[in-house]
Design an enzyme around this catalytic site. Structure first.
Site, PDB file in Angstrom:
ATOM      1  N   HIS A 100       3.857  -2.210   3.083  1.00  0.00           N
ATOM      2  CA  HIS A 100       3.735  -0.864   2.339  1.00  0.00           C
ATOM      3  C   HIS A 100       5.116  -0.658   1.772  1.00  0.00           C
ATOM      4  O   HIS A 100       5.971  -0.865   2.076  1.00  0.00           O
ATOM      5  CB  HIS A 100       3.526   0.268   3.483  1.00  0.00           C
ATOM      6  CG  HIS A 100       2.401   0.235   4.420  1.00  0.00           C
ATOM      7  ND1 HIS A 100       2.042  -0.743   5.541  1.00  0.00           N
ATOM      8  CD2 HIS A 100       1.242   0.885   4.158  1.00  0.00           C
ATOM      9  CE1 HIS A 100       1.011  -0.396   5.823  1.00  0.00           C
ATOM     10  NE2 HIS A 100       0.190   0.313   4.985  1.00  0.00           N
ATOM     11  N   ASP A 120       0.728  -1.306   0.017  1.00  0.00           N
ATOM     12  CA  ASP A 120      -0.066   0.070   0.034  1.00  0.00           C
ATOM     13  C   ASP A 120       0.654   1.280   0.117  1.00  0.00           C
ATOM     14  O   ASP A 120       2.042   1.256   0.495  1.00  0.00           O
ATOM     15  CB  ASP A 120      -0.923   0.038   1.228  1.00  0.00           C
ATOM     16  CG  ASP A 120      -2.052  -0.860   1.107  1.00  0.00           C
ATOM     17  OD1 ASP A 120      -1.837  -1.687   0.400  1.00  0.00           O
ATOM     18  OD2 ASP A 120      -2.907  -0.877   2.015  1.00  0.00           O
TER      19      ASP A 120
HETATM   20 ZN    ZN Z   1      -2.447   3.222   3.540  1.00  0.00          ZN
END
Ligand code: ZN
Length: 474
Positions: free
Chosen positions: A440, A298
């Site tokens: 991430h 992400d």
């Molecule tokens: Zn996020």
């Protein structure tokens, strides 16, 4: 006898003592200096490291869509004090510092407000939000306007919205204000103030919503009143905060002044116009797998972390899903395209990472549509899955998003520990079949810790598939 002996040796002892004191003292001074020097070097090196990790993107790795500008994304998924902050950085320290100062002050204001609130309510569930996002408008090759929009709330309902702008010369590093734009001319400022007022009074959107006296006070011919502006699409746009000159229902009031209209008021270097835009389009198909785990990344794309992750995924012939932020795709369309061309799934993660459950339906759609547009422009295809920021969604939001809304089943907390060594244990301890793993790709620590994870999952016989491929099995 003893006494005499001591007396005879007395002066020698004194000299010896004084001598050793001097030697000891110089030794202390010497080692203190060396020690400090060493300590100083150490802290500045670790500060640099920390700095690099926080920014997790470097100009040397890849040029952004806007030459010389990087986007920094700072997100905390903390339940009680979540924030998502994006801001630009340039090659100029002075600019970077003034921008960072604004970010730091905003963050401090938010954390202080939240702490006070939490103490007052003695309630763990108090949830506010700070969201700072920005828009970039290039002008005449080397000028940039950055418009930072800040939403802050200390509860679950109300937002305070404010605007901060920077007009920046990317050739000299200077931040330019309205004074420079209008050539320091007070007469021009008066004319300008009149133009702004008549634009506001004529604007039908403000009908019945205008706070007239306040508006007049906020548009007096004073330099400090026109510090928030941007040049976009051959117009000068003046910004006010939400609720500053109109009722809050209007949102952020803007005045759009075509440059041709105020051309005579402008300093010479701003007097003509220039626009540039280009898009890259490409096509490629996704691939398939069987015994399943879906890796998801992400908040990217990022020129450094995403690229490193792509190389590792290729090495293990693994497919993953990247939930990208529209704002970052706009900056790094080439990285988004590289992800897509490598056969990974492109997901949408909104434009600016807000808590969607707090936004109006119109705003949710804006967040979604602008990101779709950026992803389309970069890869030639729209996103196929959507992940709401903070995982925060509800029926209304799900109903607005036209593609599957998907969260995760394993949270590696990589955004929190930022420790490469902790990535594998966080996966191992929670692993199950058909897992969707949250990571991430804006943290280099995640890229650094990924190889052992890939090795482990491969040894365990998992096939790396995309989110869309795993959904039928969940
Ligand atoms: Zn996020």
């Amino acid at each position: 006898m003893k006494n005499r002996y001591r007396k005879r040796l007395g002066p020698w002892i004194d000299i010896l003592l004084i001598g050793s004191i001097i030697i000891l003292a110089s030794a202390i001074v010497f080692f203190t200096v060396i020690g400090n020097d060493f300590k100083f070097q150490k802290t500045s090196a670790s500060q640099n490291e920390e700095h690099a990790e926080q920014q997790s993107s470097e100009i040397t790795e890849a040029e952004s869509k806007f030459p010389g500008i990087r986007i920094v994304t700072d997100i905390s998924d903390d339940d009680t004090m979540p924030y998502a902050i994006q801001y630009p950085q340039t090659e100029y320290d002075a600019f970077n510092e003034s921008l960072l100062q604004y970010i730091t002050v905003s963050k401090d204001r938010y954390t202080t407000a939240m702490r006070l609130k939490k103490n007052a309510e003695k309630d763990e569930t108090v949830s506010g939000e700070l969201n700072i996002s920005f828009e970039t408008y290039p002008y005449k090759d080397h000028y940039y306007s950055f418009v930072l929009t800040q939403h802050m709330s200390t509860d679950t309902e109300t937002y305070e919205t404010s605007i901060k702008t920077f007009f920046f010369n990317n050739e000299t590093g200077e931040i330019l204000d309205i004074r420079t734009l209008l050539n320091q001319d007070l007469k021009s400022l008066e004319t300008f103030s009149n133009h702004v007022r008549s634009q506001i009074l004529d604007n039908t959107e403000f009908k019945g919503q205008l706070l007239k006296d306040t508006m007049l006070a906020k548009t007096e011919p004073k330099w400090r009143l026109f510090q928030r502006f941007a040049i976009q699409d051959e117009s000068l746009v003046i910004y006010f905060d939400k609720g500053e000159i109109t009722n809050p229902a209007v949102g952020v009031p803007t005045v759009i002044m075509p440059l041709s209209y105020i051309n005579p008021l402008l300093a010479e270097q701003f007097q003509e116009q220039m626009v540039s835009a280009d898009t890259i389009v490409s096509d490629k198909e996704n691939q398939n797998g069987t015994k399943r785990v879906a890796l998801t990344f992400d908040d990217g794309p990022d020129p450094k972390a995403t690229k490193q992750i792509l190389q590792l995924l290729e090495k293990y012939d693994a497919k993953a899903t990247f939930f990208m932020l529209g704002n970052r795709v706009q900056y790094y369309p080439d990285i988004a395209k590289e992800v897509y061309d490598a056969g990974h799934e492109i997901g949408s993660h909104s434009w600016s990472h807000p808590m969607l459950t707090k936004l109006s339906s119109k705003q949710v759609l804006e967040e979604f549509n602008s990101t779709e547009k950026a992803i389309m422009q970069a890869t030639g295809k729209p996103a196929t899955v959507f992940r709401p920021p903070y995982g925060a969604t509800n029926q209304r939001v799900n109903g607005l998003i036209p593609i599957p809304v998907v969260n995760w089943s394993i949270d590696t907390l990589d955004w929190k520990h930022r420790d490469a060594k902790k990535l594998l244990p966080s996966v191992k301890n929670n692993m199950h079949n058909n897992a969707i793993i949250l990571m991430h790709d804006i943290h280099i620590s995640t890229a650094d810790g990924l190889e052992p994870v890939l090795q482990y999952l491969q040894n365990e016989g998992y096939q790396f598939v995309t989110v869309s491929e795993i959904l039928p099995y969940r």
